[in-house]
Motif scaffolding. Structure first.
Motif, PDB file in Angstrom:
ATOM      1  N   SER A 228      78.013  33.011  29.014  1.00 20.73           N
ATOM      2  CA  SER A 228      78.945  33.266  27.906  1.00 20.73           C
ATOM      3  C   SER A 228      78.485  34.442  27.052  1.00 20.73           C
ATOM      4  O   SER A 228      79.292  35.293  26.658  1.00 20.73           O
ATOM      5  CB  SER A 228      79.113  32.013  27.045  1.00 20.73           C
ATOM      6  N   SER A 229      77.182  34.525  26.769  1.00 22.27           N
ATOM      7  CA  SER A 229      76.685  35.628  25.944  1.00 22.27           C
ATOM      8  C   SER A 229      76.698  36.951  26.704  1.00 22.27           C
ATOM      9  O   SER A 229      76.978  38.007  26.124  1.00 22.27           O
ATOM     10  CB  SER A 229      75.285  35.315  25.427  1.00 22.27           C
ATOM     11  N   THR A 230      76.414  36.909  28.005  1.00 22.77           N
ATOM     12  CA  THR A 230      76.489  38.133  28.815  1.00 22.77           C
ATOM     13  C   THR A 230      77.909  38.666  28.859  1.00 22.77           C
ATOM     14  O   THR A 230      78.151  39.864  28.673  1.00 22.77           O
ATOM     15  CB  THR A 230      76.004  37.861  30.250  1.00 22.77           C
ATOM     16  N   VAL A 231      78.860  37.783  29.098  1.00 25.15           N
ATOM     17  CA  VAL A 231      80.261  38.188  29.149  1.00 25.15           C
ATOM     18  C   VAL A 231      80.724  38.695  27.785  1.00 25.15           C
ATOM     19  O   VAL A 231      81.535  39.624  27.696  1.00 25.15           O
ATOM     20  CB  VAL A 231      81.143  37.023  29.641  1.00 25.15           C
ATOM     21  N   ALA A 232      80.192  38.120  26.706  1.00 23.16           N
ATOM     22  CA  ALA A 232      80.534  38.596  25.360  1.00 23.16           C
ATOM     23  C   ALA A 232      80.151  40.063  25.193  1.00 23.16           C
ATOM     24  O   ALA A 232      80.953  40.883  24.724  1.00 23.16           O
ATOM     25  CB  ALA A 232      79.830  37.742  24.311  1.00 23.16           C
ATOM     26  N   VAL A 233      78.931  40.411  25.589  1.00 25.30           N
ATOM     27  CA  VAL A 233      78.498  41.809  25.518  1.00 25.30           C
ATOM     28  C   VAL A 233      79.355  42.671  26.442  1.00 25.30           C
ATOM     29  O   VAL A 233      79.746  43.794  26.090  1.00 25.30           O
ATOM     30  CB  VAL A 233      77.008  41.952  25.894  1.00 25.30           C
ATOM     31  N   GLY A 234      79.676  42.147  27.621  1.00 24.71           N
ATOM     32  CA  GLY A 234      80.503  42.883  28.565  1.00 24.71           C
ATOM     33  C   GLY A 234      81.891  43.177  28.023  1.00 24.71           C
ATOM     34  O   GLY A 234      82.396  44.299  28.145  1.00 24.71           O
ATOM     35  N   ILE A 235      82.508  42.185  27.393  1.00 18.85           N
ATOM     36  CA  ILE A 235      83.859  42.357  26.844  1.00 18.85           C
ATOM     37  C   ILE A 235      83.872  43.447  25.782  1.00 18.85           C
ATOM     38  O   ILE A 235      84.724  44.346  25.789  1.00 18.85           O
ATOM     39  CB  ILE A 235      84.367  41.023  26.258  1.00 18.85           C
ATOM     40  N   VAL A 236      82.935  43.356  24.842  1.00 18.93           N
ATOM     41  CA  VAL A 236      82.904  44.331  23.746  1.00 18.93           C
ATOM     42  C   VAL A 236      82.588  45.726  24.272  1.00 18.93           C
ATOM     43  O   VAL A 236      83.178  46.724  23.825  1.00 18.93           O
ATOM     44  CB  VAL A 236      81.881  43.898  22.673  1.00 18.93           C
ATOM     45  N   THR A 237      81.703  45.827  25.239  1.00 16.87           N
ATOM     46  CA  THR A 237      81.365  47.135  25.817  1.00 16.87           C
ATOM     47  C   THR A 237      82.570  47.766  26.500  1.00 16.87           C
ATOM     48  O   THR A 237      82.880  48.944  26.293  1.00 16.87           O
ATOM     49  CB  THR A 237      80.213  46.997  26.830  1.00 16.87           C
ATOM     50  N   VAL A 238      83.260  46.986  27.319  1.00 13.25           N
ATOM     51  CA  VAL A 238      84.407  47.511  28.059  1.00 13.25           C
ATOM     52  C   VAL A 238      85.548  47.917  27.126  1.00 13.25           C
ATOM     53  O   VAL A 238      86.234  48.913  27.363  1.00 13.25           O
ATOM     54  CB  VAL A 238      84.890  46.472  29.092  1.00 13.25           C
ATOM     55  N   ARG A 239      85.718  47.182  26.024  1.00 12.08           N
ATOM     56  CA  ARG A 239      86.829  47.466  25.120  1.00 12.08           C
ATOM     57  C   ARG A 239      86.460  48.430  23.993  1.00 12.08           C
ATOM     58  O   ARG A 239      87.335  48.847  23.232  1.00 12.08           O
ATOM     59  CB  ARG A 239      87.354  46.160  24.525  1.00 12.08           C
ATOM     60  N   SER A 240      85.205  48.777  23.882  1.00 10.22           N
ATOM     61  CA  SER A 240      84.761  49.630  22.789  1.00 10.22           C
ATOM     62  C   SER A 240      85.265  51.063  22.934  1.00 10.22           C
ATOM     63  O   SER A 240      85.253  51.647  24.024  1.00 10.22           O
ATOM     64  CB  SER A 240      83.230  49.640  22.723  1.00 10.22           C
ATOM     65  N   LYS A 241      85.655  51.642  21.801  1.00 11.75           N
ATOM     66  CA  LYS A 241      86.082  53.047  21.801  1.00 11.75           C
ATOM     67  C   LYS A 241      84.904  53.990  22.013  1.00 11.75           C
ATOM     68  O   LYS A 241      85.086  55.153  22.350  1.00 11.75           O
ATOM     69  CB  LYS A 241      86.770  53.365  20.467  1.00 11.75           C
ATOM     70  N   LEU A 242      83.694  53.480  21.820  1.00 13.86           N
ATOM     71  CA  LEU A 242      82.512  54.314  22.014  1.00 13.86           C
ATOM     72  C   LEU A 242      82.395  54.831  23.449  1.00 13.86           C
ATOM     73  O   LEU A 242      81.804  55.880  23.690  1.00 13.86           O
ATOM     74  CB  LEU A 242      81.247  53.518  21.667  1.00 13.86           C
ATOM     75  N   PHE A 243      82.967  54.053  24.376  1.00 14.34           N
ATOM     76  CA  PHE A 243      82.833  54.408  25.789  1.00 14.34           C
ATOM     77  C   PHE A 243      84.170  54.786  26.411  1.00 14.34           C
ATOM     78  O   PHE A 243      84.350  54.661  27.618  1.00 14.34           O
ATOM     79  CB  PHE A 243      82.204  53.244  26.556  1.00 14.34           C
ATOM     80  N   ALA A 244      85.083  55.245  25.573  1.00 13.11           N
ATOM     81  CA  ALA A 244      86.413  55.614  26.072  1.00 13.11           C
ATOM     82  C   ALA A 244      86.331  56.714  27.133  1.00 13.11           C
ATOM     83  O   ALA A 244      87.126  56.743  28.077  1.00 13.11           O
ATOM     84  CB  ALA A 244      87.288  56.068  24.907  1.00 13.11           C
ATOM     85  N   ARG A 245      85.361  57.611  26.990  1.00 10.66           N
ATOM     86  CA  ARG A 245      85.211  58.709  27.951  1.00 10.66           C
ATOM     87  C   ARG A 245      83.961  58.548  28.809  1.00 10.66           C
ATOM     88  O   ARG A 245      83.528  59.505  29.457  1.00 10.66           O
ATOM     89  CB  ARG A 245      85.163  60.047  27.203  1.00 10.66           C
TER      90      ARG A 245
END
Length: 214
Positions: A145-162
């Motif tokens: 659950s905690s790994t997926v939490a980090v994964g969700i925020v990373t994938v949806r973060s604008k920091l990594f849009a490019r």
């Protein structure tokens, strides 16, 4: 020593949100290890798929990366994006709290662990892991659950849009963690599925509480 102390004090003043993570992790560690001592499994988690998954000691490598992710994820987003940090804290910490509550109401355990078939450095590391992490309080899996939490925020973060390669690596990390918990016989397929589902269920709430600016 004083310079270090002053630097830490200045950091905490600039980032008071740090106390959310520090305070919760203190609560979590005390609660988790207390439950490890006082709860006895009443429900054994098992499904037919578990019997088809062979043991693989190489899983210890991605499995241990969780400890870096657990600390590194919140620290990174704290420094880079307050909104992402708060969303991550919500998904991760509310998920952990729900898991702890379920461990009290529905204490679960595993009967998956078999004798370790080989004798090498990685297998010795697995033996050590098993002495520390008992096969109790397993569903949902906090590891997942905690790994997926980090994964969700990373994938949806604008920091990594490019920077799609970062998102790809994060998805690979999540999949590797799921694989590792299964091949090390630390969790059932059901634990993994429940842990992932919990974080995905909390995701829309986090984004509603802290909407992401366009």
């Amino acid at each position: 020593m004083n310079q270090t102390k002053n630097g830490l004090t200045a950091f905490l003043r600039r980032h008071p949100e740090t106390w959310i993570a520090v305070g919760y992790f203190a609560f979590y560690l005390l609660s988790f290890f207390a439950l490890e001592r006082i709860t006895e499994p009443r429900f054994i988690v098992h499904c037919p798929l578990d019997d088809l998954i062979p043991f693989c000691e190489w899983g210890i490598i991605p499995y241990c990366s969780w400890y870096l992710l657990l600390v590194g994820g919140p620290v990174f987003f704290l420094l880079k994006d307050k909104g992402d940090y708060l969303r991550l804290c919500f998904i991760m910490f509310v998920g952990m709290t729900i898991c702890l509550a379920l461990y009290v109401v529905l204490p679960t355990g595993l009967d998956l662990r078999q004798p370790i078939p080989r004798d090498n450095l990685l297998c010795k590391a697995v033996e050590l892991l098993r002495t520390i992490d008992t096969p109790t309080n397993v569903c949902p899996s906090i590891h997942i659950s905690s790994t997926v939490a980090v994964g969700i925020v990373t994938v949806r973060s604008k920091l990594f849009a490019r920077r799609r390669w970062v998102k790809v690596l994060m998805v690979a990390e999540c999949l590797a963690m799921c694989w590792a918990t299964l091949v090390l016989q630390q969790h059932s397929v059901l634990d993994v599925a429940a842990g992932a589902a919990l974080s995905f269920a909390l995701m829309p709430i986090a984004w509603k509480l802290w909407p992401q600016k366009e």
